[in-house]
Design a protein around this motif. Structure first.
Motif, PDB file in Angstrom:
ATOM      1  N   LEU A   1       0.822  -1.578   0.142  1.00 27.83           N
ATOM      2  CA  LEU A   1       0.518  -0.273   0.302  1.00 27.83           C
ATOM      3  C   LEU A   1       0.811   1.250  -0.235  1.00 27.83           C
ATOM      4  O   LEU A   1       0.103   2.562  -0.400  1.00 27.83           O
ATOM      5  N   GLY A   2       1.932   1.054   0.564  1.00 27.38           N
ATOM      6  CA  GLY A   2       2.717   2.172   0.624  1.00 27.38           C
ATOM      7  C   GLY A   2       2.377   2.801   1.996  1.00 27.38           C
ATOM      8  O   GLY A   2       2.005   2.792   2.849  1.00 27.38           O
ATOM      9  N   ASP A   3       3.166   3.911   2.287  1.00 28.67           N
ATOM     10  CA  ASP A   3       3.284   4.726   3.268  1.00 28.67           C
ATOM     11  C   ASP A   3       2.768   6.077   3.494  1.00 28.67           C
ATOM     12  O   ASP A   3       3.404   7.730   3.007  1.00 28.67           O
ATOM     13  N   ILE A   4       1.458   6.677   4.116  1.00 25.74           N
ATOM     14  CA  ILE A   4       0.582   8.245   3.640  1.00 25.74           C
ATOM     15  C   ILE A   4       1.806   8.674   3.977  1.00 25.74           C
ATOM     16  O   ILE A   4       1.201  10.138   4.295  1.00 25.74           O
ATOM     17  N   THR A   5       3.028   8.501   4.960  1.00 19.63           N
ATOM     18  CA  THR A   5       3.622   9.695   5.358  1.00 19.63           C
ATOM     19  C   THR A   5       5.021  10.161   4.332  1.00 19.63           C
ATOM     20  O   THR A   5       5.394  11.199   3.722  1.00 19.63           O
ATOM     21  N   ASP A   6       4.540   9.398   2.700  1.00 23.04           N
ATOM     22  CA  ASP A   6       5.421   9.502   2.178  1.00 23.04           C
ATOM     23  C   ASP A   6       4.782  10.747   1.400  1.00 23.04           C
ATOM     24  O   ASP A   6       3.595  10.999   0.726  1.00 23.04           O
ATOM     25  N   LYS A   7       5.838  11.787   1.162  1.00 24.41           N
ATOM     26  CA  LYS A   7       5.353  12.385   0.299  1.00 24.41           C
ATOM     27  C   LYS A   7       4.616  12.803  -1.486  1.00 24.41           C
ATOM     28  O   LYS A   7       4.398  13.322  -1.913  1.00 24.41           O
ATOM     29  N   GLY A   8       5.115  11.656  -1.868  1.00 19.86           N
ATOM     30  CA  GLY A   8       4.635  10.871  -3.076  1.00 19.86           C
ATOM     31  C   GLY A   8       3.279  10.155  -3.252  1.00 19.86           C
ATOM     32  O   GLY A   8       2.576  10.636  -3.978  1.00 19.86           O
ATOM     33  N   PHE A   9       2.944  10.769  -1.507  1.00 18.04           N
ATOM     34  CA  PHE A   9       1.167  10.936  -1.500  1.00 18.04           C
ATOM     35  C   PHE A   9       0.706  11.990  -0.689  1.00 18.04           C
ATOM     36  O   PHE A   9      -0.140  12.842  -1.684  1.00 18.04           O
TER      37      PHE A   9
END
Length: 284
Positions: free
Chosen positions: A104-112
């Motif tokens: 899913l990825g990490d929501i703290t990634d600014k790529g999100f």
């Protein structure tokens, strides 16, 4: 048991020439796999970042044996048809050595968070599941028509297909004991799990966790094809006995891969290269 290396694509590891050097040394020293993070910005505030797919393509051209891939690609911020083209091309360049890690990825990634992507984990999970169906459908070379909540595809066929048959292996990232990632992983080829504790902290899986995880996957899984349980951490390259003592119970519990997690926050670049040169751990 197979042994791999996983490194970030940020900071020191944002230099693609350095990644190539590490991968070539890993192959020389007998490691079985070399994997990169797939992040746009996660944990990279003020640091350089490289594109893992371009780096992996270069690594594929300089190696002959290592299994290559991402751990993990956040499919919720990718277009599955674009990823289909990229992965097939990389599978061809590597002569069938690609494994695709998906999460899913990490929501703290600014790529999100900085570009308007959804931060809702349930929506991300839906996008990932739909994306996997579209992605693997396009790998087949057959016309794909798909009508989901997030993706609409009309009579689209991609050629060529991957070198690997029936397709490129997919490992799913997720946290034990959450059931959603386990159900998702059971539909594919492996799992790259972490452990989330009741208080929300993270830790490594113990052998009893691996046994329970394997039993749960078996309950969810309909296929009898081989399934990988990929664990990560650190082993002392200068103490084979200690490394073996740590890994043996995990192997007996069902682990099939161990990936050495190396990054600059845990040592200098020279220490990273030294650990690779010490070679993979062994079960003494």
């Amino acid at each position: 048991m197979h042994y791999g290396i996983v490194v970030p694509n940020i900071g020191t590891f944002a230099d693609p020439f350095w990644l190539i050097e590490l991968a070539c040394e890993a192959e020389k020293q007998g490691w079985d796999g070399f994997f990169l993070w797939d992040t746009l910005h996660f944990a990279a505030e003020g640091q350089q970042v490289c594109d893992p797919w371009v780096a992996l393509a270069a690594i594929a051209m300089r190696t002959t044996r290592l299994r290559l891939g991402t751990l993990v690609t956040p499919l919720a911020r990718r277009r599955p048809w674009k990823l289909a083209r990229e992965t097939v091309t990389l599978d061809q360049l590597s002569h069938g050595r690609l494994t695709l890690g998906i999460g899913l990825g990490d929501i703290t990634d600014k790529g999100f968070s900085a570009v308007g992507e959804t931060l809702d984990a349930k929506v991300q999970a839906q996008i990932v599941d739909e994306g996997l169906e579209v992605l693997t459908g396009l790998w087949s070379g057959q016309p794909v028509t798909y009508h989901g909540q997030h993706y609409q595809v009309e009579d689209l066929a991609f050629l060529p297909g991957p070198v690997q048959s029936p397709r490129i292996p997919i490992w799913i990232g997720g946290y034990w004991p959450r059931k959603g990632p386990l159900r998702r992983a059971a539909r594919w080829d492996g799992i790259y799990p972490g452990k989330i504790n009741p208080d929300g902290t993270l830790s490594d899986l113990a052998p009893l966790d691996v046994v329970a995880l394997k039993d749960t996957i078996t309950q969810f899984r309909s296929s009898e094809e081989p399934f990988d349980i990929v664990l990560g951490g650190r082993t002392p390259g200068d103490n084979p006995e200690q490394a073996s003592k740590h890994l043996k119970p995990l192997v007996e519990a069902g682990a099939t891969w161990w990936v050495e997690q190396l990054n600059s926050r845990r040592g200098t670049p020279e220490m990273t290269m030294q650990r690779i040169q010490q070679g993979p751990p062994s079960l003494l």
